[in-house]
Scaffold this active site. Structure first.
Site, PDB file in Angstrom:
ATOM      1  CE  LYS A  40     -12.183  -6.673   2.619  1.00 55.70           C
ATOM      2  NZ  LYS A  40     -10.913  -6.605   3.379  1.00 55.70           N
ATOM      3  CE1 TYR A 265      -8.277  15.665 -24.643  1.00 53.36           C
ATOM      4  CE2 TYR A 265      -8.413  13.494 -23.631  1.00 53.36           C
ATOM      5  CZ  TYR A 265      -9.035  14.607 -24.169  1.00 53.36           C
ATOM      6  OH  TYR A 265     -10.388  14.652 -24.223  1.00 53.36           O
TER       7      TYR A 265
HETATM    8  C1  LIG Z   1     -10.202  -7.865   3.495  1.00 58.96           C
HETATM    9  C2  LIG Z   1     -10.006  -8.585   4.772  1.00 58.96           C
HETATM   10  C3  LIG Z   1      -9.771  -9.962   4.761  1.00 58.96           C
HETATM   11  C4  LIG Z   1      -9.603 -10.750   3.487  1.00 58.96           C
HETATM   12  O1  LIG Z   1      -8.378 -10.447   2.862  1.00 58.96           O
HETATM   13  P1  LIG Z   1      -7.921 -11.207   1.539  1.00 58.96           P
HETATM   14  O2  LIG Z   1      -6.492 -10.833   1.395  1.00 58.96           O
HETATM   15  O3  LIG Z   1      -8.758 -10.709   0.421  1.00 58.96           O
HETATM   16  O4  LIG Z   1      -8.119 -12.667   1.760  1.00 58.96           O
HETATM   17  C5  LIG Z   1      -9.681 -10.601   5.994  1.00 58.96           C
HETATM   18  N1  LIG Z   1      -9.814  -9.911   7.148  1.00 58.96           N
HETATM   19  C6  LIG Z   1     -10.020  -8.592   7.188  1.00 58.96           C
HETATM   20  C7  LIG Z   1     -10.158  -7.897   8.500  1.00 58.96           C
HETATM   21  C8  LIG Z   1     -10.128  -7.878   5.996  1.00 58.96           C
HETATM   22  O5  LIG Z   1     -10.329  -6.548   6.045  1.00 58.96           O
END
Ligand SMILES: *Cc1c(COP(=O)(O)O)cnc(C)c1O
Length: 373
Positions: A40, A265
């Site tokens: 992702k 700032y």
């Molecule tokens: C992001 C995600 C993972 C992986 O999670 P990590 O904590 O990065 O290992 C696994 N399953 C689903 C459905 C996710 O959205």
């Protein structure tokens, strides 16, 4: 165009560390259980095109993504194996990813009907995963604790049962006690689905559990762990996992300012002594969050330089009074190591008030990336 190759700030990606983190992770997966590498957010900011070949070297058989752009990038990187979308998708997304043979998640009758129509046109039967809500994500899984949810599950099975190849859930927490309870509940839900359909447990890929679940060591009924974080060294340095990304920038100005001068700032910070200050070419536009005002530090010539005042859009100011040798053009390490010092996960998390996956995916998408072998 030569200037374009001199970035204000950049991410250094350590490919060798991704590979060794992967090897360590695969070593933790119990025998007979599969591993899905989660890509992702363009591989948590590291770049799918560069990470997928590292997965192929170690024969990872399954990849998880969310968007269609990620689907395409994974296929373009040469991965022809099992590709699962780890969230619900719109009908447009499902149709658009059909040619890339993505296995979709379905958690409602509506989605099941949409997908049925999309794949009904005689295309290759794509695998479908029934997504169940288990103890509290309530994100895109079917709630199975109610009669209405169970009825909806029956309708999903009637609609698209012959395409279902897996059942999945995502646990909301990985603390031992709630995790054990969630895992038991998921097992019972899976058994209920098999008892109320033609699906056979032995034909299904039942999957739950992410990095924290795998690292928890808790026994969980799963045929596959889906892990992202573990690849990028967010956790467990004591097991040998190493952070795979560094964030760097440069000193672009040096100046001497007297005691009593203010910095940044709103004149938020006043110098309590004469100081030599460095302007560094990174600000909130490149992911150096405004929350980190007047706290934290960068490394210049291997030494810690405290960051003073509010964060500007494209710059921060660091106190280099103690680093007399600093020069314009010096590297400033925002995250990572320089000589004997490191700005590590713990410090970044406290400085920026968020978790490392948030920081890495943000930095990686906002900055050019330089790859190190
Ligand atoms: C992001 C995600 C993972 C992986 O999670 P990590 O904590 O990065 O290992 C696994 N399953 C689903 C459905 C996710 O959205």
């Amino acid at each position: 165009m030569a200037q374009a190759s001199i970035p204000s700030s950049w991410c250094e990606i350590h490919c060798d560390r991704i590979s060794s983190n992967l090897e360590l992770a695969l070593g933790l997966v119990p025998d007979g259980v599969e591993f899905c590498a989660v890509m992702k957010a363009d591989a948590y900011g590291h770049g799918i095109g560069r990470v997928v070949p590292l997965l192929l070297e170690q024969e990872v058989g399954c990849i998880g993504v969310t968007s269609n752009a990620e689907v395409r990038a994974v296929r373009e990187a040469g991965f022809s194996g099992r590709l699962i979308r780890l969230r619900a998708a719109t009908p447009e997304e499902m149709a658009g990813a059909l040619a890339d043979h993505v296995e979709e998640q379905v958690g409602s009758v509506w989605a099941a009907r949409q997908l049925r129509q999309i794949i009904g046109g005689g295309g290759r039967p794509a695998g479908v995963h029934l997504a169940l809500n288990c103890d509290g994500m309530s994100r895109d899984g079917l709630e199975m604790s109610t009669k209405a949810g169970q009825q909806e599950c029956r309708e999903i099975l009637e609609t698209i049962g012959q395409n279902i190849v897996g059942i999945c859930t995502h646990f909301p927490t990985n603390e031992p006690v709630p995790l054990g309870q969630s895992a038991d509940r998921f097992s019972r839900q899976v058994a209920w689905v098999c008892d109320n359909s033609d699906l056979k447990r032995s034909d299904l890929l039942v999957h739950a559990g992410s990095t924290l679940t795998l690292l928890s060591g808790e026994p969980v009924e799963t045929d596959m762990y889906r892990c992202g974080a573990i690849l990028y060294g967010f956790l467990k340095p004591e097991l040998g996992f190493r952070a795979t990304m560094e964030l760097k920038s440069r000193v672009v100005h040096l100046g001497d300012y007297p005691k009593g001068a203010t910095v940044g700032y709103d004149c938020d910070r006043r110098l309590d002594k004469d100081c030599r200050l460095a302007c560094i070419s990174i600000g909130y536009a490149a992911g150096y969050g405004r929350i980190a005002h007047d706290c934290g530090a960068v490394l210049i010539r291997g030494k810690r330089a405290p960051v003073l005042g509010k964060v500007s859009m494209n710059s921060i100011v660091a106190d280099i009074t103690e680093i007399g040798e600093a020069q314009v053009g010096d590297e400033a390490t925002v995250f990572g190591g320089d000589g004997p010092n490191t700005i590590g996960p713990e410090m970044a998390v406290s400085q920026f008030g968020t978790i490392l996956p948030d920081l890495f995916s943000d930095w990686g998408l906002r900055n050019p990336r330089a790859y190190r072998r």
